[in-house]
Design a protein around this motif. Sequence first.
Motif, PDB file in Angstrom:
ATOM      1  N   LEU A  93       0.622  -1.116  -0.064  1.00 43.48           N
ATOM      2  CA  LEU A  93       0.146   0.054   0.053  1.00 43.48           C
ATOM      3  C   LEU A  93       0.884   1.333   0.036  1.00 43.48           C
ATOM      4  O   LEU A  93       0.417   2.266  -0.654  1.00 43.48           O
ATOM      5  CB  LEU A  93      -0.993   0.148   1.221  1.00 43.48           C
ATOM      6  N   ARG A  94       1.977   1.165   0.706  1.00 46.32           N
ATOM      7  CA  ARG A  94       2.967   2.212   0.837  1.00 46.32           C
ATOM      8  C   ARG A  94       3.630   2.591  -0.638  1.00 46.32           C
ATOM      9  O   ARG A  94       3.980   3.754  -0.932  1.00 46.32           O
ATOM     10  CB  ARG A  94       4.046   2.132   1.677  1.00 46.32           C
ATOM     11  N   SER A  95       3.675   1.311  -1.517  1.00 47.15           N
ATOM     12  CA  SER A  95       4.608   1.766  -2.594  1.00 47.15           C
ATOM     13  C   SER A  95       3.597   2.427  -3.650  1.00 47.15           C
ATOM     14  O   SER A  95       3.855   2.945  -4.777  1.00 47.15           O
ATOM     15  CB  SER A  95       4.640   0.423  -2.999  1.00 47.15           C
ATOM     16  N   CYS A  96       2.347   2.764  -3.437  1.00 44.02           N
ATOM     17  CA  CYS A  96       1.282   3.368  -4.506  1.00 44.02           C
ATOM     18  C   CYS A  96       1.965   4.776  -4.736  1.00 44.02           C
ATOM     19  O   CYS A  96       2.030   5.102  -5.970  1.00 44.02           O
ATOM     20  CB  CYS A  96       0.283   3.455  -3.690  1.00 44.02           C
ATOM     21  N   ASP A  97       2.304   5.558  -3.876  1.00 50.70           N
ATOM     22  CA  ASP A  97       2.958   6.902  -3.895  1.00 50.70           C
ATOM     23  C   ASP A  97       4.007   6.919  -4.923  1.00 50.70           C
ATOM     24  O   ASP A  97       3.939   7.669  -5.999  1.00 50.70           O
ATOM     25  CB  ASP A  97       3.139   7.535  -2.511  1.00 50.70           C
ATOM     26  N   ALA A  98       5.120   6.306  -4.538  1.00 57.32           N
ATOM     27  CA  ALA A  98       6.318   6.211  -5.495  1.00 57.32           C
ATOM     28  C   ALA A  98       6.056   5.698  -6.799  1.00 57.32           C
ATOM     29  O   ALA A  98       6.656   6.166  -7.872  1.00 57.32           O
ATOM     30  CB  ALA A  98       7.441   5.215  -4.717  1.00 57.32           C
ATOM     31  N   ARG A  99       5.064   5.012  -7.036  1.00 53.57           N
ATOM     32  CA  ARG A  99       4.675   4.156  -8.358  1.00 53.57           C
ATOM     33  C   ARG A  99       3.518   5.250  -8.693  1.00 53.57           C
ATOM     34  O   ARG A  99       2.928   4.938 -10.067  1.00 53.57           O
ATOM     35  CB  ARG A  99       4.523   2.755  -8.224  1.00 53.57           C
ATOM     36  N   GLN A 100       3.236   6.147  -8.439  1.00 50.20           N
ATOM     37  CA  GLN A 100       1.931   7.174  -8.771  1.00 50.20           C
ATOM     38  C   GLN A 100       0.658   6.203  -9.194  1.00 50.20           C
ATOM     39  O   GLN A 100       0.052   6.898 -10.179  1.00 50.20           O
ATOM     40  CB  GLN A 100       2.733   7.894 -10.068  1.00 50.20           C
ATOM     41  N   VAL A 101       0.539   5.340  -8.392  1.00 50.57           N
ATOM     42  CA  VAL A 101      -0.760   4.558  -8.794  1.00 50.57           C
ATOM     43  C   VAL A 101      -1.767   5.483  -7.832  1.00 50.57           C
ATOM     44  O   VAL A 101      -1.754   5.762  -6.626  1.00 50.57           O
ATOM     45  CB  VAL A 101      -0.666   3.368  -8.018  1.00 50.57           C
ATOM     46  N   THR A 102      -2.832   5.643  -8.480  1.00 57.22           N
ATOM     47  CA  THR A 102      -3.870   6.407  -7.994  1.00 57.22           C
ATOM     48  C   THR A 102      -5.279   5.634  -7.689  1.00 57.22           C
ATOM     49  O   THR A 102      -5.986   5.963  -6.670  1.00 57.22           O
ATOM     50  CB  THR A 102      -4.454   7.518  -8.936  1.00 57.22           C
ATOM     51  N   VAL A 103      -5.354   4.362  -8.236  1.00 59.67           N
ATOM     52  CA  VAL A 103      -6.367   3.642  -7.724  1.00 59.67           C
ATOM     53  C   VAL A 103      -5.813   2.048  -7.348  1.00 59.67           C
ATOM     54  O   VAL A 103      -4.996   1.541  -8.334  1.00 59.67           O
ATOM     55  CB  VAL A 103      -7.567   3.342  -8.693  1.00 59.67           C
ATOM     56  N   VAL A 104      -6.039   1.588  -6.271  1.00 59.15           N
ATOM     57  CA  VAL A 104      -5.603   0.077  -6.012  1.00 59.15           C
ATOM     58  C   VAL A 104      -6.895  -0.699  -6.093  1.00 59.15           C
ATOM     59  O   VAL A 104      -7.915  -0.661  -5.525  1.00 59.15           O
ATOM     60  CB  VAL A 104      -4.935   0.101  -4.668  1.00 59.15           C
ATOM     61  N   LEU A 105      -6.613  -1.887  -6.936  1.00 59.03           N
ATOM     62  CA  LEU A 105      -7.637  -3.109  -6.914  1.00 59.03           C
ATOM     63  C   LEU A 105      -7.148  -3.843  -6.009  1.00 59.03           C
ATOM     64  O   LEU A 105      -6.180  -4.515  -6.728  1.00 59.03           O
ATOM     65  CB  LEU A 105      -8.006  -3.260  -8.496  1.00 59.03           C
ATOM     66  N   ALA A 106      -7.899  -4.536  -5.104  1.00 55.52           N
ATOM     67  CA  ALA A 106      -7.184  -5.523  -4.243  1.00 55.52           C
ATOM     68  C   ALA A 106      -8.429  -6.667  -4.344  1.00 55.52           C
ATOM     69  O   ALA A 106      -9.338  -6.662  -3.889  1.00 55.52           O
ATOM     70  CB  ALA A 106      -7.000  -5.143  -2.860  1.00 55.52           C
ATOM     71  N   VAL A 107      -7.731  -7.897  -4.636  1.00 57.66           N
ATOM     72  CA  VAL A 107      -8.608  -9.194  -4.445  1.00 57.66           C
ATOM     73  C   VAL A 107      -8.165  -9.661  -3.232  1.00 57.66           C
ATOM     74  O   VAL A 107      -6.931 -10.226  -2.987  1.00 57.66           O
ATOM     75  CB  VAL A 107      -8.329 -10.069  -5.583  1.00 57.66           C
ATOM     76  N   PRO A 108      -9.219  -9.924  -2.360  1.00 57.08           N
ATOM     77  CA  PRO A 108      -8.658 -10.297  -0.662  1.00 57.08           C
ATOM     78  C   PRO A 108      -8.593 -11.640  -0.891  1.00 57.08           C
ATOM     79  O   PRO A 108      -8.969 -12.424  -1.669  1.00 57.08           O
ATOM     80  CB  PRO A 108      -9.942  -9.982  -0.243  1.00 57.08           C
ATOM     81  N   PRO A 109      -7.792 -12.282   0.196  1.00 57.51           N
ATOM     82  CA  PRO A 109      -7.681 -13.646   0.140  1.00 57.51           C
ATOM     83  C   PRO A 109      -8.850 -14.189   1.006  1.00 57.51           C
ATOM     84  O   PRO A 109      -9.708 -13.569   1.419  1.00 57.51           O
ATOM     85  CB  PRO A 109      -6.345 -13.603   1.264  1.00 57.51           C
ATOM     86  N   SER A 110      -8.790 -15.514   1.181  1.00 56.39           N
ATOM     87  CA  SER A 110      -9.838 -16.121   1.743  1.00 56.39           C
ATOM     88  C   SER A 110      -9.898 -15.881   3.105  1.00 56.39           C
ATOM     89  O   SER A 110      -8.856 -15.416   3.677  1.00 56.39           O
ATOM     90  CB  SER A 110      -9.963 -17.562   1.551  1.00 56.39           C
ATOM     91  N   GLU A 111     -11.164 -16.238   3.766  1.00 58.35           N
ATOM     92  CA  GLU A 111     -11.160 -15.696   5.295  1.00 58.35           C
ATOM     93  C   GLU A 111     -10.540 -16.372   6.183  1.00 58.35           C
ATOM     94  O   GLU A 111     -10.356 -16.125   7.403  1.00 58.35           O
ATOM     95  CB  GLU A 111     -12.833 -15.685   5.481  1.00 58.35           C
TER      96      GLU A 111
END
Length: 326
Positions: free
Chosen positions: A283-301
């Motif tokens: 999540l922290r790496s978003c800034d450096a990589r100039q990502v504006t939207v993160v799509l996360a597929v969660p793991p199972s519960e």
Amino acid sequence: MIVGPEHVEQAAEVLRRGGLVAFPTETVYGLGADASNADAVKRIFAAKGRPADHPLIVHLSNASDIDRWAVDVPPAARVLAARCWPGPLTMVLGKAPWVPPITTGGLDTIGLRVPNQALALSLLRAFGGGVAAPSANRFGRVSPTRPEDVAAELDSVELILDGGPCRIGVESTILDLTVTPAQILRPGGVSADELEEILGMAVARHPTGPARAPGMLEVHYAPSARVELVDASALALRAREWREQGERVGVIVPADVEIPAGVEVLGVASSAEAYAHALYAWLRSCDARQVTVVLAVPPSEAGIGAAVRDRLRRAAAGDSPRQDRG
Ligand code: TXA
Ligand code: MG
């Protein structure tokens, strides 16, 4: 300043004179102060920009200290202390009257934990008392799992003990033992199934009633990018939609999910444990990589997957008004 294990005695000295020390635990880095010193604890709230009614977890070196800090300790808490400490379990118990109210955010309960990390334990032993420590991030932001993340979050910290990356990567399970059945206030490194197995009875898996853990029900763990949870089956479509709107899309996925074209791959997790371990760094790496939207597929519960899903949901809840974040 980031320093090595040879500075443990110096760090204990900083705590003794009421200063702040950031230190590693097996979950995330904590920002510690002498839990019995109200002025020292105040400095934590100031450094983090954290509201004063948010209780702190008190870290102990040994389960035998439990009765100094807590009262009316139920047998279940002793069983859990014996089985899960040191480890990623915080138990909420009745607060001993002498503990300064600021440490527990004015509550008559207290959160206690013995962390399972060698450097944390040597600091706690060298200091000799309880160390109040929230995660070492500014209020509302992603918890730090590496010493350099702490340095980036908080510039007023005198000492940051370097224990490398945290082994687990998401915060401890918080279990409230002042209610029956015991209630999980925050999923973490010890799963609900494990707790039930150890206790031989059911625990409530979600907080019910009024918010019993102030600070838990709000925007938390939020990076600067927008975070969206998606099913694996919807990933390609969502990625295309966001890209068509001019967004730079990053994805975080379990290893069996196919990665769509034209996205930045922030993280691929081979297991729920690997997902937990790296989530905050991704999540922290978003800034450096100039990502504006993160799509996360969660793991199972299952297992620590519940904690990962919980943190992703909170990060996603941060999409609405930015100014609410504090
Ligand atoms: O893994 C962890 O628990 C890390 C490491 C540093 O130990 N600490 C951590 O602290 O995550 P923090 O302050 O970021 O989150 C602790 C949460 C608070 O938000 C609060 O809701 C809950 O623990 N808490 C602490 N004492 C409590 C109490 N007496 N009653 C209810 N909730 C409590
Ligand atoms: Mg925190």
